[in-house]
Motif scaffolding. Structure first.
Motif, PDB file in Angstrom:
ATOM      1  N   ALA B 175       0.836  -1.252  -0.055  1.00  0.00           N
ATOM      2  CA  ALA B 175      -0.108  -0.087   0.024  1.00  0.00           C
ATOM      3  C   ALA B 175       0.908   1.245  -0.139  1.00  0.00           C
ATOM      4  O   ALA B 175       0.671   2.126  -0.724  1.00  0.00           O
ATOM      5  CB  ALA B 175      -0.807  -0.019   1.068  1.00  0.00           C
ATOM      6  N   GLN B 176       1.981   1.388   0.825  1.00  0.00           N
ATOM      7  CA  GLN B 176       2.591   2.585   0.641  1.00  0.00           C
ATOM      8  C   GLN B 176       3.666   2.627  -0.369  1.00  0.00           C
ATOM      9  O   GLN B 176       3.516   3.792  -0.804  1.00  0.00           O
ATOM     10  CB  GLN B 176       3.723   2.401   2.173  1.00  0.00           C
ATOM     11  CG  GLN B 176       4.434   3.794   2.150  1.00  0.00           C
ATOM     12  CD  GLN B 176       5.342   3.753   3.341  1.00  0.00           C
ATOM     13  OE1 GLN B 176       6.037   2.788   4.018  1.00  0.00           O
ATOM     14  NE2 GLN B 176       5.733   5.047   3.726  1.00  0.00           N
ATOM     15  N   ARG B 177       4.085   1.507  -0.949  1.00  0.00           N
ATOM     16  CA  ARG B 177       4.754   1.778  -2.270  1.00  0.00           C
ATOM     17  C   ARG B 177       3.754   2.295  -3.370  1.00  0.00           C
ATOM     18  O   ARG B 177       4.464   3.176  -4.240  1.00  0.00           O
ATOM     19  CB  ARG B 177       5.348   0.574  -2.626  1.00  0.00           C
ATOM     20  CG  ARG B 177       6.758   0.237  -1.875  1.00  0.00           C
ATOM     21  CD  ARG B 177       7.391  -0.773  -2.793  1.00  0.00           C
ATOM     22  NE  ARG B 177       8.789  -1.297  -2.083  1.00  0.00           N
ATOM     23  CZ  ARG B 177       9.613  -1.907  -2.558  1.00  0.00           C
ATOM     24  NH1 ARG B 177       9.760  -2.364  -3.881  1.00  0.00           N
ATOM     25  NH2 ARG B 177      10.898  -2.112  -1.783  1.00  0.00           N
ATOM     26  N   LEU B 179       0.850   4.280  -2.892  1.00  0.00           N
ATOM     27  CA  LEU B 179       0.512   5.331  -2.413  1.00  0.00           C
ATOM     28  C   LEU B 179       1.639   6.439  -2.758  1.00  0.00           C
ATOM     29  O   LEU B 179       1.057   7.495  -3.126  1.00  0.00           O
ATOM     30  CB  LEU B 179      -0.073   5.244  -1.012  1.00  0.00           C
ATOM     31  CG  LEU B 179      -1.584   4.974  -0.746  1.00  0.00           C
ATOM     32  CD1 LEU B 179      -1.478   4.954   0.762  1.00  0.00           C
ATOM     33  CD2 LEU B 179      -2.615   5.955  -1.425  1.00  0.00           C
ATOM     34  N   GLN B 180       2.547   6.153  -2.242  1.00  0.00           N
ATOM     35  CA  GLN B 180       3.665   7.395  -2.094  1.00  0.00           C
ATOM     36  C   GLN B 180       4.711   7.160  -3.272  1.00  0.00           C
ATOM     37  O   GLN B 180       5.590   7.817  -3.181  1.00  0.00           O
ATOM     38  CB  GLN B 180       4.133   6.904  -0.784  1.00  0.00           C
ATOM     39  CG  GLN B 180       3.269   7.356   0.424  1.00  0.00           C
ATOM     40  CD  GLN B 180       3.888   8.096   1.808  1.00  0.00           C
ATOM     41  OE1 GLN B 180       4.631   7.368   2.543  1.00  0.00           O
ATOM     42  NE2 GLN B 180       3.835   9.295   1.713  1.00  0.00           N
ATOM     43  N   TYR B 181       4.576   6.152  -4.292  1.00  0.00           N
ATOM     44  CA  TYR B 181       5.622   5.956  -5.305  1.00  0.00           C
ATOM     45  C   TYR B 181       6.957   5.971  -4.628  1.00  0.00           C
ATOM     46  O   TYR B 181       7.885   6.392  -4.875  1.00  0.00           O
ATOM     47  CB  TYR B 181       5.682   7.282  -5.995  1.00  0.00           C
ATOM     48  CG  TYR B 181       4.653   7.624  -6.984  1.00  0.00           C
ATOM     49  CD1 TYR B 181       4.249   6.730  -8.224  1.00  0.00           C
ATOM     50  CD2 TYR B 181       3.688   8.462  -6.410  1.00  0.00           C
ATOM     51  CE1 TYR B 181       3.174   7.062  -9.011  1.00  0.00           C
ATOM     52  CE2 TYR B 181       2.341   8.734  -7.263  1.00  0.00           C
ATOM     53  CZ  TYR B 181       2.350   8.177  -8.634  1.00  0.00           C
ATOM     54  OH  TYR B 181       1.182   8.442  -9.170  1.00  0.00           O
ATOM     55  N   SER B 182       6.853   5.135  -3.491  1.00  0.00           N
ATOM     56  CA  SER B 182       8.071   4.980  -2.657  1.00  0.00           C
ATOM     57  C   SER B 182       9.088   3.606  -3.178  1.00  0.00           C
ATOM     58  O   SER B 182      10.234   3.501  -2.667  1.00  0.00           O
ATOM     59  CB  SER B 182       7.922   4.824  -1.154  1.00  0.00           C
ATOM     60  OG  SER B 182       6.960   3.755  -1.007  1.00  0.00           O
TER      61      SER B 182
END
Lengths: 204, 204
Positions: B175-177, B179-182
């Protein structure tokens, strides 16, 4: 006081810089990223637009630096060095310490309101999102990479793991709960994440 | 065809409903949540405003239902039942299957553009964020809770763990990768998350 030894022009610059950071963070929290402008920041900070353009080329640049500065201040206020994860030789304890401090920071309204505004824009604005990651998120994640590598050397973490992925097991759950309001965040919660990540969900 | 057995009024309603969902998703992706209006959705769908108000009380309601419908369609297109995690008796394999399908869905522009618009608004609009979680995110996370509980019973997962937190070790990094393009997302990445989460970062 060291401050009094600075020449007048440096002190004036420092004061303007601080006023610009404060204005930028307040404004983005109030009106969101798209409606934050260099003109608006200048007006609120009580400086001319040219003062801002002398130091920064865009509102994204001003905001990123304002955030970096805010993060450094928050770390110092919390009594620890910015940009460092302790290495006491006990990985679980060190990770818990840092994540507890992160929980406190995420719950601090001074940090939370502008951070949400910038994070929200990053979700729909890939260019800004990637800048935000490169300048702010990734450098802080690299501190975990360094700490996990040290733990690989002392045998606390399996040597075959990719530490850049491994850190996400305890960092990303906190990030998602905070970003999406998908659950409460607390010291107990982040302690649990560290234990689950280190020892795994399967029985040993 | 079963469809042809439906009375005309039901077919007309179904067609309007679909047109409204499509219009709502397209609009929120193009102009963002704050500028999406019931009027705009109605105009784009070619229906009267009253048709929308007959079925939904707000734009948030229309959008949530449009997303639920999109998710169900995406699952069926991918050839599996919506709202189910397989239980083959091999937890790692089952989690990998579902997360691979999620990666494909997150990369599908039809899903990605409107989802980002809604997720971004949820970051800065706590009321909407909490509705989004309650109606869409939490029900899908509860499927993992059910699957992890079954694994606790068969001894694949430690019985003392809280499954609602445990699932975050592999769901939240993805989810974080996203959502945040991380970081990049791929099947290999989610497979790795499952292995790290199940077996832990510490040597066994």
């Amino acid at each position: 006081m060291a401050k009094n030894l600075a020449p007048d022009s440096t002190r004036r610059s420092e004061k303007s810089r601080r006023a610009i950071y404060d204005a930028a963070l307040a404004l983005v929290g109030e009106v969101g990223y798209p409606r934050t402008t260099i003109e608006g920041i200048a007006a609120r900070a009580g400086v001319g637009k040219q003062t801002i353009y002398r130091w920064w080329s865009s509102k994204a640049e001003v905001l990123m630096e304002a955030f970096l500065d805010l993060g450094e201040q928050a770390s110092r206020d919390a009594g620890h060095e910015p940009y460092a994860i302790p290495d006491t030789g006990d990985l679980a304890a060190d990770l818990k310490t840092v994540l507890r401090a992160t929980v406190d920071e995420l719950k601090n309204p001074r940090f939370e309101v502008p951070s949400r505004a910038l994070a929200a824009e990053g979700v729909v604005n890939e260019e800004l999102g990637r800048k935000f990651v490169a300048k702010m998120l990734e450098p802080s994640l690299q501190l975990y990479v360094t700490r996990l590598r040290a733990a690989q050397e002392t045998g606390e973490v399996r040597p075959d793991l990719d530490p850049r992925i491994a850190l996400e097991l305890f960092v990303s759950p906190l990030a998602q709960r905070w970003l999406q309001y998908s659950g409460p965040i607390s010291h107990e919660y982040t302690d649990t994440l560290v234990d689950y990540a280190l020892y795994g969900l399967a029985p040993r």
